[in-house]
Motif scaffolding. Sequence first.
Motif, PDB file in Angstrom:
ATOM      1  N   ALA A   1     -25.052  17.739  -0.501  1.00  0.00           N
ATOM      2  CA  ALA A   1     -26.011  17.400   0.560  1.00  0.00           C
ATOM      3  C   ALA A   1     -26.338  18.636   1.393  1.00  0.00           C
ATOM      4  O   ALA A   1     -27.504  18.882   1.750  1.00  0.00           O
ATOM      5  N   ALA A   2     -25.312  19.457   1.700  1.00  0.00           N
ATOM      6  CA  ALA A   2     -25.529  20.693   2.469  1.00  0.00           C
ATOM      7  C   ALA A   2     -26.370  21.685   1.671  1.00  0.00           C
ATOM      8  O   ALA A   2     -27.188  22.419   2.235  1.00  0.00           O
ATOM      9  N   SER A   3     -26.179  21.704   0.349  1.00  0.00           N
ATOM     10  CA  SER A   3     -26.974  22.588  -0.506  1.00  0.00           C
ATOM     11  C   SER A   3     -28.460  22.224  -0.440  1.00  0.00           C
ATOM     12  O   SER A   3     -29.326  23.097  -0.378  1.00  0.00           O
TER      13      SER A   3
ATOM     14  N   SER B   1     -22.692  27.151   8.074  1.00  0.00           N
ATOM     15  CA  SER B   1     -22.042  26.064   8.816  1.00  0.00           C
ATOM     16  C   SER B   1     -23.064  25.134   9.471  1.00  0.00           C
ATOM     17  O   SER B   1     -22.805  23.946   9.656  1.00  0.00           O
ATOM     18  N   GLU B   2     -24.288  25.666   9.799  1.00  0.00           N
ATOM     19  CA  GLU B   2     -25.324  24.814  10.402  1.00  0.00           C
ATOM     20  C   GLU B   2     -25.780  23.728   9.415  1.00  0.00           C
ATOM     21  O   GLU B   2     -26.111  22.607   9.822  1.00  0.00           O
ATOM     22  N   ASP B   3     -25.796  24.060   8.089  1.00  0.00           N
ATOM     23  CA  ASP B   3     -26.158  23.061   7.076  1.00  0.00           C
ATOM     24  C   ASP B   3     -25.093  21.969   6.993  1.00  0.00           C
ATOM     25  O   ASP B   3     -25.412  20.786   6.853  1.00  0.00           O
ATOM     26  N   ILE B   4     -23.826  22.386   7.074  1.00  0.00           N
ATOM     27  CA  ILE B   4     -22.722  21.408   7.049  1.00  0.00           C
ATOM     28  C   ILE B   4     -22.812  20.492   8.267  1.00  0.00           C
ATOM     29  O   ILE B   4     -22.674  19.268   8.158  1.00  0.00           O
ATOM     30  N   THR B   5     -23.085  21.079   9.439  1.00  0.00           N
ATOM     31  CA  THR B   5     -23.191  20.286  10.677  1.00  0.00           C
ATOM     32  C   THR B   5     -24.333  19.286  10.577  1.00  0.00           C
ATOM     33  O   THR B   5     -24.211  18.132  11.009  1.00  0.00           O
ATOM     34  N   ARG B   6     -25.447  19.731   9.989  1.00  0.00           N
ATOM     35  CA  ARG B   6     -26.616  18.854   9.877  1.00  0.00           C
ATOM     36  C   ARG B   6     -26.301  17.614   9.031  1.00  0.00           C
ATOM     37  O   ARG B   6     -26.602  16.489   9.423  1.00  0.00           O
ATOM     38  N   VAL B   7     -25.694  17.829   7.851  1.00  0.00           N
ATOM     39  CA  VAL B   7     -25.392  16.679   6.977  1.00  0.00           C
ATOM     40  C   VAL B   7     -24.229  15.863   7.539  1.00  0.00           C
ATOM     41  O   VAL B   7     -24.159  14.652   7.315  1.00  0.00           O
ATOM     42  N   TYR B   8     -23.335  16.505   8.298  1.00  0.00           N
ATOM     43  CA  TYR B   8     -22.235  15.774   8.944  1.00  0.00           C
ATOM     44  C   TYR B   8     -22.792  14.767   9.946  1.00  0.00           C
ATOM     45  O   TYR B   8     -22.278  13.651  10.081  1.00  0.00           O
ATOM     46  N   ASN B   9     -23.862  15.166  10.656  1.00  0.00           N
ATOM     47  CA  ASN B   9     -24.500  14.252  11.614  1.00  0.00           C
ATOM     48  C   ASN B   9     -25.336  13.184  10.915  1.00  0.00           C
ATOM     49  O   ASN B   9     -25.534  12.092  11.452  1.00  0.00           O
TER      50      ASN B   9
ATOM     51  N   PHE C   1     -24.664  11.840   7.760  1.00  0.00           N
ATOM     52  CA  PHE C   1     -23.832  10.897   7.005  1.00  0.00           C
ATOM     53  C   PHE C   1     -22.498  10.696   7.725  1.00  0.00           C
ATOM     54  O   PHE C   1     -21.772  11.654   7.968  1.00  0.00           O
ATOM     55  N   LEU C   2     -22.185   9.435   8.023  1.00  0.00           N
ATOM     56  CA  LEU C   2     -20.975   9.130   8.775  1.00  0.00           C
ATOM     57  C   LEU C   2     -19.770   9.018   7.851  1.00  0.00           C
ATOM     58  O   LEU C   2     -19.900   8.597   6.701  1.00  0.00           O
ATOM     59  N   ASP C   3     -18.609   9.389   8.380  1.00  0.00           N
ATOM     60  CA  ASP C   3     -17.363   9.126   7.669  1.00  0.00           C
ATOM     61  C   ASP C   3     -16.850   7.742   8.088  1.00  0.00           C
ATOM     62  O   ASP C   3     -17.458   7.082   8.937  1.00  0.00           O
ATOM     63  N   VAL C   4     -15.753   7.295   7.493  1.00  0.00           N
ATOM     64  CA  VAL C   4     -15.265   5.929   7.727  1.00  0.00           C
ATOM     65  C   VAL C   4     -14.926   5.699   9.198  1.00  0.00           C
ATOM     66  O   VAL C   4     -15.279   4.669   9.784  1.00  0.00           O
ATOM     67  N   LYS C   5     -14.262   6.666   9.820  1.00  0.00           N
ATOM     68  CA  LYS C   5     -13.820   6.494  11.206  1.00  0.00           C
ATOM     69  C   LYS C   5     -15.005   6.356  12.155  1.00  0.00           C
ATOM     70  O   LYS C   5     -15.049   5.433  12.981  1.00  0.00           O
ATOM     71  N   ARG C   6     -16.012   7.230  12.030  1.00  0.00           N
ATOM     72  CA  ARG C   6     -17.188   7.156  12.908  1.00  0.00           C
ATOM     73  C   ARG C   6     -18.005   5.894  12.634  1.00  0.00           C
ATOM     74  O   ARG C   6     -18.570   5.291  13.537  1.00  0.00           O
ATOM     75  N   SER C   7     -18.075   5.496  11.360  1.00  0.00           N
ATOM     76  CA  SER C   7     -18.807   4.274  11.008  1.00  0.00           C
ATOM     77  C   SER C   7     -18.152   3.044  11.634  1.00  0.00           C
ATOM     78  O   SER C   7     -18.837   2.152  12.159  1.00  0.00           O
ATOM     79  N   THR C   8     -16.801   3.016  11.618  1.00  0.00           N
ATOM     80  CA  THR C   8     -16.078   1.885  12.206  1.00  0.00           C
ATOM     81  C   THR C   8     -16.270   1.855  13.721  1.00  0.00           C
ATOM     82  O   THR C   8     -16.465   0.779  14.310  1.00  0.00           O
ATOM     83  N   GLN C   9     -16.244   3.007  14.349  1.00  0.00           N
ATOM     84  CA  GLN C   9     -16.475   3.078  15.796  1.00  0.00           C
ATOM     85  C   GLN C   9     -17.871   2.586  16.145  1.00  0.00           C
ATOM     86  O   GLN C   9     -18.068   1.876  17.138  1.00  0.00           O
ATOM     87  N   TYR C  10     -18.848   2.939  15.310  1.00  0.00           N
ATOM     88  CA  TYR C  10     -20.230   2.499  15.538  1.00  0.00           C
ATOM     89  C   TYR C  10     -20.306   0.968  15.439  1.00  0.00           C
ATOM     90  O   TYR C  10     -20.958   0.313  16.252  1.00  0.00           O
ATOM     91  N   LEU C  11     -19.624   0.409  14.427  1.00  0.00           N
ATOM     92  CA  LEU C  11     -19.626  -1.051  14.253  1.00  0.00           C
ATOM     93  C   LEU C  11     -18.980  -1.749  15.450  1.00  0.00           C
ATOM     94  O   LEU C  11     -19.461  -2.786  15.903  1.00  0.00           O
ATOM     95  N   MET C  12     -17.884  -1.187  15.937  1.00  0.00           N
ATOM     96  CA  MET C  12     -17.213  -1.793  17.084  1.00  0.00           C
ATOM     97  C   MET C  12     -18.088  -1.750  18.330  1.00  0.00           C
ATOM     98  O   MET C  12     -18.087  -2.673  19.144  1.00  0.00           O
TER      99      MET C  12
END
Length: 467
Positions: A405-407, A420-428, A430-441
Motif C-alpha cells: 500500500a505504501a509503494s 516514512s511519509e508514505d507509511i504514515t499516509r497508509v497507516y492513517n 487503514f486501521l489496525d485491530v486495536k484502533r478499529s475496536t476503539q472506533y467501534l466502541m
Amino acid sequence: MAELKLSESRDLTRIERIGAHSHIRGLGLDSALEPRAVSEGMVGQTAARKAAGVILQMIKDGKIAGRAVLLAGQPGTGKTAIAMGMAKSLGLETPFAMISGSEIFSLEMSKTEALMQAFRKAIGVRIKEETEIIEGEVVEVQIDRPAVAGAASKTGKLTLKTTEMETVYDLGAKMIEALGKEKVQSGDVIAIDKASGKITKLGRSFSRSRDYDAMGPQVKFVQCPDGELQKRKEVVHCVTLHEIDVINSRTQGFLALFTGDTGEIRAEVREQIDTKVAEWREEGKADIVPGVLFIDEVHMLDIECFSFLNRALENEMAPILVVATNRGITTIRGTNYKSPHGIPIDLLDRLLIITTQPYTKDEIRKIVDIRCQEEEVETSEEAKALLTHIGVETSLRYAINLITAASLACQRRKGKLVESEDITRVYNLFLDVKRSTQYLMEYQNQYMFNEAPVADGDEDDANAMLS
C-alpha cells in the motif's frame, strides 16, 4: 517522410503471485540441523525450526510413520511458515498435502471421507517399471505418400544409428503421425517406447551442431547413443494413493483428477488398491513414500474428526500429520468440554508439540527487510524503522500489509523510494485491530445489533476486549 515506428516487444515471463509465504525457501538449517539466524526466508524461532528439522530428518530417513506434530503459538508467530519450510525442504518426490480445518465441513462429502482423501493424498507410491526402448540418432526419415488422397495409408522408413550399429525400421500411419507431432528430423536423438509407441526427442546430435549458422537457445545437444539400439530401461513413476483411488473408482477417473470432482470413494476400492500395492512392495515393484499432511486451524475440527484422526494414525500406511493452532484453552467443537488448543486430551497425548514465540523487535526488522525485497519495494531506512515500530505496537501481519500500500502511495506522488511519509499516509488510511475496536466502541450506538455495554471508559473497554 513518415517515421517508421517499431512495436515494442516484451519478454514473456512466468507470472508468480507474491503470497504471504512466497519468500520461504526452506527451514534455514545447516547440515548439523542447527538453525541459522536468517536463512531461506526464515527469521528467528530457532527452537521451533530445530525441532521441525529433527522431524524432517526422520521423515527423509523413513524412520517414523503415523506420528503427529502440533505447531502451537500466538497468531503471527510463523506456524504456517514453518510448515511451508518443511514442504520446500522435503522436495517434490515426497507428497505434502495441505488443508484447512474448516475445509472439511464445506466439501460435498462426509467429514471422515474428506479426511481420508487428505490422508491418501499424503502417501506416495514410487512404482518401478522396466520398459524396452529404442534409442538412437535419426539418420533419415522417408515417408511415402499415396498419389491419390485417401487411396492408401502413408508408409515410410526410419533409419536409426548408434555408435556401433545402424538399423532401418518400417513405419506405420500412427508412428508417422507421432514423428510429425514431435517434428523429428535427421540429426535428432530420439527414444521410442516399444510398448506404447511414445516418441521422446532427447536433443540434437553433436555431429550436426554445425548444420545451421544459427540455433535457438532451447536447442539441446547430446552425444550419439552407444551400444545396441534396443535397451531395457527402468522407469520410476511417483503417484499418490489418492490418485490411484480416483482413477480406479470412476469411469472418467483420470479427468476427475483435473476437475476435482472426485466424490466419495468406496472402502472396497481402497482395500483392493492397498492389497495390490502390498503385492507390488513384496515383488519389489513399488515403494511406499510416507508424506506429510498439514492441517491448519485444527481447532476447527469437531470431536468426530478427532476420533477419526486417532484411529487413522494407527494405520501402517499413515503419513506424518502436522497440525497448527493459535487457540489457548477452548471448547472442543461438538462438545461442551474445554481442552488445551481445543484438541481432546487423548489426541494431544499422541502429539509432539512445538511452540512458537512472539518475534522480537530485531526479528521483525529482518522480516520487514525480506518482505520489502520479496515485493520488490525500495524502502528507506526510516520507513523500515517505522514499519518495525508499527509491527511491535500492532501486529507483524498489519505492518507487512502496509508495504505494498505504501509503494502505491509512493508511486502516486511520483517517488522512487518509499519514505516514512508514505507509511504514515497508509497507516492513517487503514486501521489496525486495536484502533478499529476503539472506533467501534466510540460509535457503537450508531451500529445495528450492537451488544457491547455502553460505558464512559470506552477506550478502556476496547483495550479489555483486545487483551
